[in-house]
Motif scaffolding. Structure first.
Motif, PDB file in Angstrom:
ATOM      1  N   ARG A 110       0.783   0.516  13.236  1.00  0.00           N
ATOM      2  CA  ARG A 110      -0.630  -0.070  13.889  1.00  0.00           C
ATOM      3  C   ARG A 110      -0.355  -1.728  13.916  1.00  0.00           C
ATOM      4  O   ARG A 110      -0.767  -2.409  14.815  1.00  0.00           O
ATOM      5  CB  ARG A 110      -1.942   0.260  13.378  1.00  0.00           C
ATOM      6  CG  ARG A 110      -3.208  -0.234  13.998  1.00  0.00           C
ATOM      7  CD  ARG A 110      -4.373  -0.013  13.374  1.00  0.00           C
ATOM      8  NE  ARG A 110      -4.334  -0.813  12.200  1.00  0.00           N
ATOM      9  CZ  ARG A 110      -4.750  -2.229  12.104  1.00  0.00           C
ATOM     10  NH1 ARG A 110      -4.874  -2.818  13.265  1.00  0.00           N
ATOM     11  NH2 ARG A 110      -4.687  -2.841  11.071  1.00  0.00           N
TER      12      ARG A 110
ATOM     13  N   ILE B 232       0.701   8.650   4.015  1.00  0.00           N
ATOM     14  CA  ILE B 232       0.803   8.799   5.445  1.00  0.00           C
ATOM     15  C   ILE B 232      -0.119   7.785   6.198  1.00  0.00           C
ATOM     16  O   ILE B 232       0.404   7.074   7.137  1.00  0.00           O
ATOM     17  CB  ILE B 232       0.592  10.137   5.981  1.00  0.00           C
ATOM     18  CG1 ILE B 232       1.434  11.155   5.251  1.00  0.00           C
ATOM     19  CG2 ILE B 232       0.363  10.209   7.479  1.00  0.00           C
ATOM     20  CD1 ILE B 232       0.951  12.490   5.625  1.00  0.00           C
ATOM     21  N   ASN B 233      -1.342   7.449   5.738  1.00  0.00           N
ATOM     22  CA  ASN B 233      -2.104   6.330   6.353  1.00  0.00           C
ATOM     23  C   ASN B 233      -1.392   4.982   6.170  1.00  0.00           C
ATOM     24  O   ASN B 233      -1.511   4.095   7.000  1.00  0.00           O
ATOM     25  CB  ASN B 233      -3.509   6.500   5.958  1.00  0.00           C
ATOM     26  CG  ASN B 233      -4.254   7.473   6.065  1.00  0.00           C
ATOM     27  OD1 ASN B 233      -4.047   8.324   7.197  1.00  0.00           O
ATOM     28  ND2 ASN B 233      -5.164   8.170   5.330  1.00  0.00           N
ATOM     29  N   SER B 234      -0.889   4.769   5.118  1.00  0.00           N
ATOM     30  CA  SER B 234      -0.173   3.514   5.042  1.00  0.00           C
ATOM     31  C   SER B 234       1.032   3.276   5.835  1.00  0.00           C
ATOM     32  O   SER B 234       1.195   2.083   6.652  1.00  0.00           O
ATOM     33  CB  SER B 234       0.160   3.280   3.405  1.00  0.00           C
ATOM     34  OG  SER B 234      -0.597   3.253   2.690  1.00  0.00           O
ATOM     35  N   LYS B 235       1.752   4.251   6.290  1.00  0.00           N
ATOM     36  CA  LYS B 235       2.740   4.311   7.283  1.00  0.00           C
ATOM     37  C   LYS B 235       2.162   3.907   8.663  1.00  0.00           C
ATOM     38  O   LYS B 235       2.657   3.437   9.543  1.00  0.00           O
ATOM     39  CB  LYS B 235       3.455   5.712   7.053  1.00  0.00           C
ATOM     40  CG  LYS B 235       4.483   5.697   5.967  1.00  0.00           C
ATOM     41  CD  LYS B 235       5.311   6.742   5.915  1.00  0.00           C
ATOM     42  CE  LYS B 235       6.274   7.031   5.018  1.00  0.00           C
ATOM     43  NZ  LYS B 235       7.322   8.052   5.025  1.00  0.00           N
ATOM     44  N   VAL B 236       1.094   4.766   8.850  1.00  0.00           N
ATOM     45  CA  VAL B 236       0.452   4.576  10.251  1.00  0.00           C
ATOM     46  C   VAL B 236      -0.125   3.116  10.155  1.00  0.00           C
ATOM     47  O   VAL B 236       0.145   2.654  11.514  1.00  0.00           O
ATOM     48  CB  VAL B 236      -0.437   5.686  10.202  1.00  0.00           C
ATOM     49  CG1 VAL B 236      -1.532   5.322  11.601  1.00  0.00           C
ATOM     50  CG2 VAL B 236       0.045   7.075  10.361  1.00  0.00           C
ATOM     51  N   GLU B 237      -0.507   2.682   9.205  1.00  0.00           N
ATOM     52  CA  GLU B 237      -1.106   1.226   9.284  1.00  0.00           C
ATOM     53  C   GLU B 237       0.203   0.328   9.543  1.00  0.00           C
ATOM     54  O   GLU B 237      -0.104  -0.631  10.346  1.00  0.00           O
ATOM     55  CB  GLU B 237      -1.872   0.868   7.944  1.00  0.00           C
ATOM     56  CG  GLU B 237      -2.197  -0.408   7.944  1.00  0.00           C
ATOM     57  CD  GLU B 237      -3.427  -0.563   8.876  1.00  0.00           C
ATOM     58  OE1 GLU B 237      -3.917  -1.875   8.965  1.00  0.00           O
ATOM     59  OE2 GLU B 237      -4.038   0.427   9.156  1.00  0.00           O
TER      60      GLU B 237
ATOM     61  N   SER C 250      -4.911  13.966  -1.478  1.00  0.00           N
ATOM     62  CA  SER C 250      -5.568  12.838  -1.033  1.00  0.00           C
ATOM     63  C   SER C 250      -4.341  11.532  -1.164  1.00  0.00           C
ATOM     64  O   SER C 250      -4.382  10.746  -0.287  1.00  0.00           O
ATOM     65  CB  SER C 250      -6.673  12.769  -1.818  1.00  0.00           C
ATOM     66  OG  SER C 250      -7.433  11.457  -1.561  1.00  0.00           O
TER      67      SER C 250
ATOM     68  N   LYS D 110       0.745  -1.369  -0.079  1.00  0.00           N
ATOM     69  CA  LYS D 110      -0.105  -0.092   0.264  1.00  0.00           C
ATOM     70  C   LYS D 110       0.883   1.193   0.056  1.00  0.00           C
ATOM     71  O   LYS D 110       0.422   2.140  -0.787  1.00  0.00           O
ATOM     72  CB  LYS D 110      -0.884  -0.099   1.247  1.00  0.00           C
ATOM     73  CG  LYS D 110      -2.017  -1.025   1.048  1.00  0.00           C
ATOM     74  CD  LYS D 110      -2.954  -0.938   2.152  1.00  0.00           C
ATOM     75  CE  LYS D 110      -4.371  -2.075   2.135  1.00  0.00           C
ATOM     76  NZ  LYS D 110      -5.101  -1.812   3.222  1.00  0.00           N
TER      77      LYS D 110
ATOM     78  N   ASN E 291      -2.021  11.853   1.762  1.00  0.00           N
ATOM     79  CA  ASN E 291      -2.601  11.352   2.901  1.00  0.00           C
ATOM     80  C   ASN E 291      -2.879   9.723   3.023  1.00  0.00           C
ATOM     81  O   ASN E 291      -2.792   9.160   4.024  1.00  0.00           O
ATOM     82  CB  ASN E 291      -4.249  11.763   3.008  1.00  0.00           C
ATOM     83  CG  ASN E 291      -4.184  13.359   3.437  1.00  0.00           C
ATOM     84  OD1 ASN E 291      -3.198  13.970   4.128  1.00  0.00           O
ATOM     85  ND2 ASN E 291      -5.430  14.122   2.895  1.00  0.00           N
ATOM     86  N   ASP E 292      -3.006   9.332   1.826  1.00  0.00           N
ATOM     87  CA  ASP E 292      -2.941   7.773   1.820  1.00  0.00           C
ATOM     88  C   ASP E 292      -1.694   7.194   1.918  1.00  0.00           C
ATOM     89  O   ASP E 292      -1.633   6.109   2.687  1.00  0.00           O
ATOM     90  CB  ASP E 292      -3.591   7.375   0.380  1.00  0.00           C
ATOM     91  CG  ASP E 292      -5.094   7.791   0.171  1.00  0.00           C
ATOM     92  OD1 ASP E 292      -5.620   7.609   1.215  1.00  0.00           O
ATOM     93  OD2 ASP E 292      -5.478   7.744  -1.031  1.00  0.00           O
TER      94      ASP E 292
ATOM     95  N   ALA F  94       0.713   4.061  -2.829  1.00  0.00           N
ATOM     96  CA  ALA F  94       0.409   5.663  -2.526  1.00  0.00           C
ATOM     97  C   ALA F  94       1.627   6.203  -3.136  1.00  0.00           C
ATOM     98  O   ALA F  94       1.443   7.498  -3.525  1.00  0.00           O
ATOM     99  CB  ALA F  94       0.450   5.763  -0.902  1.00  0.00           C
TER     100      ALA F  94
END
Length: 448
Positions: free
Chosen positions: A242, A234-239, A228, A159, A231-232, A163
């Motif tokens: 997690r 960054i969200n992949s890194k955060v995922e 966008s 992901k 942001n995807d 991204a």
């Protein structure tokens, strides 16, 4: 010499007595005189005869080894006398039952104590096996969690790559839209200029204005797409973070459960060992109810008698005399004679009940004595103020009587140096000990 007085010196010789004159004249008195003179000469000659110094001692017959002496049979555990299997004077073999006792302690009165303890051991062993299976299952669970974590991380990495590529694509599209905006702005300005010069109609200018506004709108839309995509990303890194945190928690929980299971397994194993120890102790204790002979021999005396009588641990029950033993003699010598005693020296022994003629100092003229050899010398004084010496039969001498019984009396004579008889009389009268030192043989010169 001056003759001042007429007094003469009285006759002091024995011949002036009538008794002496009678002895001199009679014949049988002359023979008596010769006998007295002969005995005197003989006694004087005896003083120069050889005499063997010796150390005498008094003791008793015993055995050579400690395990061959009379011993007491003791009870290892406390109990109540239930049945005797022997009587005094009986011959028993090693392992024969002497006595049977029953239990008196409440901790061991359960008749099914051994079987119940065995069942507890089996149950605990099954618990250990269950914990082992649980530990194995948790290990498989940990491997599954690690595998799933690996796949999730790979998915999240993909992901991130998507991204990143989307950002790159949107960035290119944004550049293309900016180029279109520039072109549309240039066309609009050109159309507007030509319209002012009358070369282009107004409709063409309005068309160019619409294209310019459409290009400006596309720029805004493309910028939104780029943001966008970022942001995807960054969200992949955060995922990924997690996923790492989530599966780390799962691994920690599984490892904690595994360690708990291992701890329970080790505790159960310790309890199994403890129960097995108790089971072995109970089994051995059951065999101790039958008191058996430790070696073959004769029952001398029963020290405990009545049926129903209780005895404690270590209580002597009966005495046994081993049937096979090596005979020996223990004797005692005075402390002043101890330095003269050496291990391996020859000793003459005679026993009570055997006819014996002993000439102290002339061992060759003795009769009824037996040869012995010193095998042990006690280094601590006994209660009687003397030192104990242990004597075994001399293998080079005739065998000792087979009828000797343990405990019968014996007397010993340790032979020392040979000295003249007058020297021995003089030593005894003065209280001197026998010769302490022996002359060493002179070394012979080696031939060249």
């Amino acid at each position: 010499m001056l003759h001042i007085s007429d007094n003469t010196k009285p006759d002091q010789s024995l011949a002036r007595f009538k008794t002496i004159q009678t002895l001199t004249n009679k014949k049988h008195y002359k023979i008596l005189n010769k006998i007295i003179i002969g005995i005197s000469i003989l006694g004087f000659g005896l003083l120069f005869l050889p005499w063997t110094q010796n150390i005498s001692g008094t003791g008793a017959v015993t055995t050579l080894k400690p395990n061959q002496r009379p011993q007491s049979i003791q009870s290892v555990i406390s109990g109540r006398i239930e049945k005797w299997y022997v009587q005094e004077g009986d011959f028993v073999k090693k392992g024969d039952t002497i006595l049977y006792i029953s239990e008196i302690k409440e901790d061991y009165m359960d008749p099914n104590l051994v079987s119940n303890t065995k069942n507890q051991v089996d149950a605990k062993k099954q618990a250990v096996q269950s914990y082992e299976s649980k530990v194995a299952s948790l290990s498989n669970q940990l491997r599954a969690i690690e595998s799933e974590k690996k796949l999730k991380l790979e998915q999240a990495q993909n992901k991130i790559k998507q991204a990143r590529l989307k950002i790159k694509s949107d960035s290119i599209d944004l550049i293309a839209v900016n180029t279109q905006l520039k072109i549309a702005n240039t066309q609009y300005n050109r159309s507007l200029q030509l319209n002012k010069e009358g070369l282009k109609p107004m409709t063409d200018v309005e068309e160019k204005r619409l294209k310019l506004q459409d290009a400006e709108a596309k720029i805004i839309n493309q910028e939104n797409k780029l943001l966008s995509s970022k942001n995807d990303f960054i969200n992949s890194k955060v995922e990924i973070n997690r996923i790492i945190a989530e599966y780390s928690e799962k691994v920690a929980k599984s490892e904690s459960d595994q360690f708990t299971a291992k701890s329970s397994q080790y505790d159960a194993s310790a309890q199994v060992n403890k129960l097995e120890n108790q089971y072995a102790n109970y089994s051995i204790r059951n065999n101790m109810y039958y008191i058996r002979a430790a070696q073959s021999g004769y029952i001398n005396r029963a020290l405990q008698s009545g049926i129903g009588e209780t005895i404690k641990e270590g209580t002597a029950i009966a005495t046994i005399m081993p049937s096979a033993y090596d005979i020996a003699v223990e004797t005692y010598v005075n402390p002043v004679d101890l330095p003269l005693i050496r291990k391996g020296e020859k000793v003459r022994v005679w026993f009570d009940g055997w006819p014996t003629i002993v000439f102290s100092g002339w061992p060759n003229a003795s009769y009824g004595t037996f040869g012995g050899k010193i095998v042990a010398v006690e280094n601590f004084i006994s209660d009687n103020g003397k030192y104990r010496i242990l004597i075994a039969p001399d293998p080079n001498e005739p065998k000792w009587p087979a009828q000797l019984s343990i405990g019968s009396g014996a007397q010993t004579l340790a032979l020392l140096d040979t000295v003249p008889m007058w020297f021995e009389i003089w030593r005894t009268l003065n209280g001197f000990p026998p010769n302490y030192y022996k002359k060493d043989a002179k070394p012979t010169k080696e031939k060249k």
